[in-house]
Design a protein around this motif. Sequence first.
Motif, PDB file in Angstrom:
ATOM      1  N   GLU A 101       4.356   0.999   1.323  1.00  0.00           N
ATOM      2  CA  GLU A 101       3.790   0.067   2.286  1.00  0.00           C
ATOM      3  C   GLU A 101       3.933  -1.394   1.853  1.00  0.00           C
ATOM      4  O   GLU A 101       4.095  -2.261   2.689  1.00  0.00           O
ATOM      5  N   HIS A 102       3.896  -1.641   0.545  1.00  0.00           N
ATOM      6  CA  HIS A 102       4.002  -3.054   0.166  1.00  0.00           C
ATOM      7  C   HIS A 102       5.375  -3.617   0.494  1.00  0.00           C
ATOM      8  O   HIS A 102       5.526  -4.820   0.702  1.00  0.00           O
ATOM      9  N   GLU A 127      10.155  -6.567  -4.765  1.00  0.00           N
ATOM     10  CA  GLU A 127       9.255  -5.473  -4.385  1.00  0.00           C
ATOM     11  C   GLU A 127       9.693  -4.107  -4.924  1.00  0.00           C
ATOM     12  O   GLU A 127       8.886  -3.198  -4.994  1.00  0.00           O
ATOM     13  N   SER A 164      -1.097   1.478  -2.173  1.00  0.00           N
ATOM     14  CA  SER A 164       0.357   1.283  -2.173  1.00  0.00           C
ATOM     15  C   SER A 164       0.784   0.104  -1.313  1.00  0.00           C
ATOM     16  O   SER A 164       1.941  -0.247  -1.296  1.00  0.00           O
ATOM     17  N   SER A 165      -0.159  -0.527  -0.607  1.00  0.00           N
ATOM     18  CA  SER A 165       0.300  -1.675   0.170  1.00  0.00           C
ATOM     19  C   SER A 165       0.217  -2.970  -0.629  1.00  0.00           C
ATOM     20  O   SER A 165       0.502  -4.032  -0.111  1.00  0.00           O
ATOM     21  N   PHE A 166      -0.153  -2.860  -1.892  1.00  0.00           N
ATOM     22  CA  PHE A 166      -0.116  -4.038  -2.750  1.00  0.00           C
ATOM     23  C   PHE A 166       0.928  -3.867  -3.830  1.00  0.00           C
ATOM     24  O   PHE A 166       1.022  -2.811  -4.450  1.00  0.00           O
ATOM     25  N   ASN A 167       1.701  -4.907  -4.040  1.00  0.00           N
ATOM     26  CA  ASN A 167       2.637  -4.908  -5.150  1.00  0.00           C
ATOM     27  C   ASN A 167       1.832  -5.233  -6.401  1.00  0.00           C
ATOM     28  O   ASN A 167       1.284  -6.320  -6.542  1.00  0.00           O
ATOM     29  N   PHE A 223      -0.107 -12.700  -3.352  1.00  0.00           N
ATOM     30  CA  PHE A 223      -0.116 -11.792  -2.199  1.00  0.00           C
ATOM     31  C   PHE A 223      -0.410 -12.562  -0.916  1.00  0.00           C
ATOM     32  O   PHE A 223       0.302 -12.444   0.081  1.00  0.00           O
ATOM     33  N   ARG A 233      -9.492  -4.566  -1.280  1.00  0.00           N
ATOM     34  CA  ARG A 233      -8.074  -4.708  -0.934  1.00  0.00           C
ATOM     35  C   ARG A 233      -7.876  -4.729   0.568  1.00  0.00           C
ATOM     36  O   ARG A 233      -7.066  -5.491   1.092  1.00  0.00           O
TER      37      ARG A 233
END
Lengths: 279, 323, 276
Positions: A167-168, A186, C105-108, C116, C164
Amino acid sequence: MGEVLILVLRSRRFMIGAVLFLTVLAFGVIGPRIVHRDPFQMVGGLFDSPSEKAMLGTDNLGRDVFTQLMYGTGTSLLIGFVAGVVATCIGVTVGAVAGFKGGFVDELLMGITNILITIPSIVVLILLSIAIRSRSAMVMGVIIGITSWPWTARAVRAQTSSLKTREHVDLARISGYTAVELIIKEILPYMFSYIFMAFILQFSGGITNEATLSMLGLGPFQTVSLGVMLHWALLWEAVRTGAWWAFLPPVVFLTITSFSLMLINAGLDEVFNPRLRKS
Amino acid sequence: MKNLLKAQDLKAYYRLVGGTEIRAVDGVTLQLRPHEVLGIAGESGCGKSTLAAVMSLTHNPPLRVMDGLIMANGSNLLSLPPEQVRRKIKGTYISVVPQGAMNALNPTQRVRNFAIDMLQEHHPEMKKSEATDLAQSRLTDLSLPVRVLDSYPHELSGGMKQRAIIVLSTLLDPKVLIADEPTSALDVSSQRSVIRLLLTLLGEGIITSIAFITHELPLLRQVADRIAIMYAGKLVEVGTMEEIIFDPRHPYTKALMGSMLVPEKHVREQRIEAIPGVPPDLKNPPDGCRFHPRCPRRQEICSREEPLAKTVGDRTTWCWLMQ
Amino acid sequence: MVLANAVTQPEGVRLLLEVENLTKIFGSARNEVVAVDNISFGIYPGEVMSLLGESGSGKSTTARMILRLSKPTKGRIIFKGQDISTLKDIDYWRQVQMIFQDPFSSFNSFYSVHSFLGKAFRLTNNHLSESERTARMEQSMESVGLNAAELLFKRPHELSGGQRQRLMIARALLIGPDLLVADEPTSMIDASSRVGILNMLMDLSRKHKMSILFITHDIGLAYYTSDRLLIMNEGKIVEEGTAEAVVDAPAQPYTKRLLADVPTLRKAWDEEQELA
């Protein structure tokens, strides 16, 4: 990050591998700077056995095997390192682009990769080595590197095509990131440990490939490497005449170097893939 | 009534690299009675899964039992030698369906092998064909398709995988089934079929009691006889399903019940408010009642002293308001 | 009192987003999977809507097509009267944004909260100075109830799931879209924080006249938040209507079954009582 470091330092395999490797590295890289001997200088006769004058005897031209071993190790490490860097760079680029783009680009790049995997790389290596007139250690490294990237490319492609669905990555995409930025910022950071391990394998493979090529007489010019030492020893029938000091030391050093790199790799694997870790 | 399984003053901590401890279960006493479904509910990180792991004796480092007992038939299971636990307790007295079990099936093996491994663990002399026969007849008894045994995990739907695991885990007729989030990540229809299966196993007498761990209170309203609510490693309230769902007493249980979004009129008629704040860090939980920093009815004593258990009938509450 | 935004759309109000005969087919010609099967619907400005379906219903694929993360096989999406395939990516994403399901998982994990949020400025206000950017980030964090001074330079792994997801909303606020697609925004969030996040999204929708499309399997969530519901099954929209109409008086058999299987607090499942 700190925790990873602690785990790495706790891994017995990694530590043994690292100590062995650093020893070889010190011997081959720092050694020559301390002793300042010419590896090509004749100090005795044909295959003199080890003595006080020449710790590991002399080779077919009466040169000191110990000095040759020291310089040879340095050259072999350099070639392996260059080969590792080149193979990793090409492999990562090809793999990441193929995995990220998918579709036609993927099929094309993976087609090329698979063809290169099918052709025994030693054949390509021999042909390239013959074709290229000037063969310095650097050039050797590059030649080996450009024939050994396909495995890395395949592995990186597989990782990329799974990481790109995270997702990221989508989030960065809808923030206006370009494809190149997405790959570099990424995706690749998540593969760092993986790429590093692939590099170590390529490094080790590079050293072995150098030895193979050089033994066939396709080694670097005007320098000595572990493979070149073996080449001369075999050519002058050191094995049959019982001059073990001419071929055993380079074989032992090749083995130790590969073994230490394998251990480092296994140690890192343990840390990065917790499933392999014992409680 | 004799308990089937009892956790007594149980403390189980995770010990991390560097020596910090996460006090995931910190002094829990809880009984599983015969012929009941005991729901254990709470938010993620409240320790419910840790409790399930210890009660099913499947805990592994870094999780360690620091203190307390797991009692069954008058003996402390935690003090039994591991070999005896493996042969005499797991699978035969206590079976567990761990969280995410359906995704942990070996993708390269037919489901049948799961049953064979499980049975041969206890009866090494049992032939593969006998094990398969047993599994087949059990599936038939429960009117589930026998073909699941010959399938690979990816060929089955999530609900079918989960039901298969439950059936195969209870082939040896264990008294206790501990199911940790057996229905999360399933569609509501599959969720319901899993629940139906669990209740059938109880009804047929294949198992005697179930400890059902979940974060979904509406689900427990459908299946549980009693419900235990956990918060930050401790129990806050235990009671019958009706007491907990329709008449919660502990401020946390009340708040949790109040924040459930279900498709029922009251949800749309008013604005539902969240519990302010976040659960505490279990490395360093607050003194006194662990809920006091978020509690709308906290008193001076709540931050100083841990509330004592107060039991009225079937209900036990750990709250100073009840004293 | 009904708290979800009322859907009294006067005659003549233009739809913000229209989905027309949208179809998505995956796989090869021989082995094709129709994920989304010729669906059409529209969202009004300021409306909160839920696309409700079980796993595999095609709801997430629909969301990805709306966000231009995936190309439709057939059909088109119209935004403010224009076919989105004719719009520039950046221009579109400035107006249509998304909140993802997984707060992990939506954050690196390699970047801080600051970088961000900084990504959002690529779409808008790229000319702002560093200090202006930071000021705006702090403002948006405060408006979703996060302590900017404490969190701005933290890494994602130091934050809770709820924090988050709030950050994800703060990011959307910095962009200020007209439509926010929220794909299961609270399915991985604890019950006690879930309502807080939903309330915040509903308040923002009202305050900024922002439309929200929830993509969810959670009927309770949809019922609590939405003006209208779309029920999706096997790639098709099977029922559409106001939240009250769909939940209180479902017309289609699929919707009825779905509602019958959802565990609720007041009522017990019918036949289960006998089995128990």
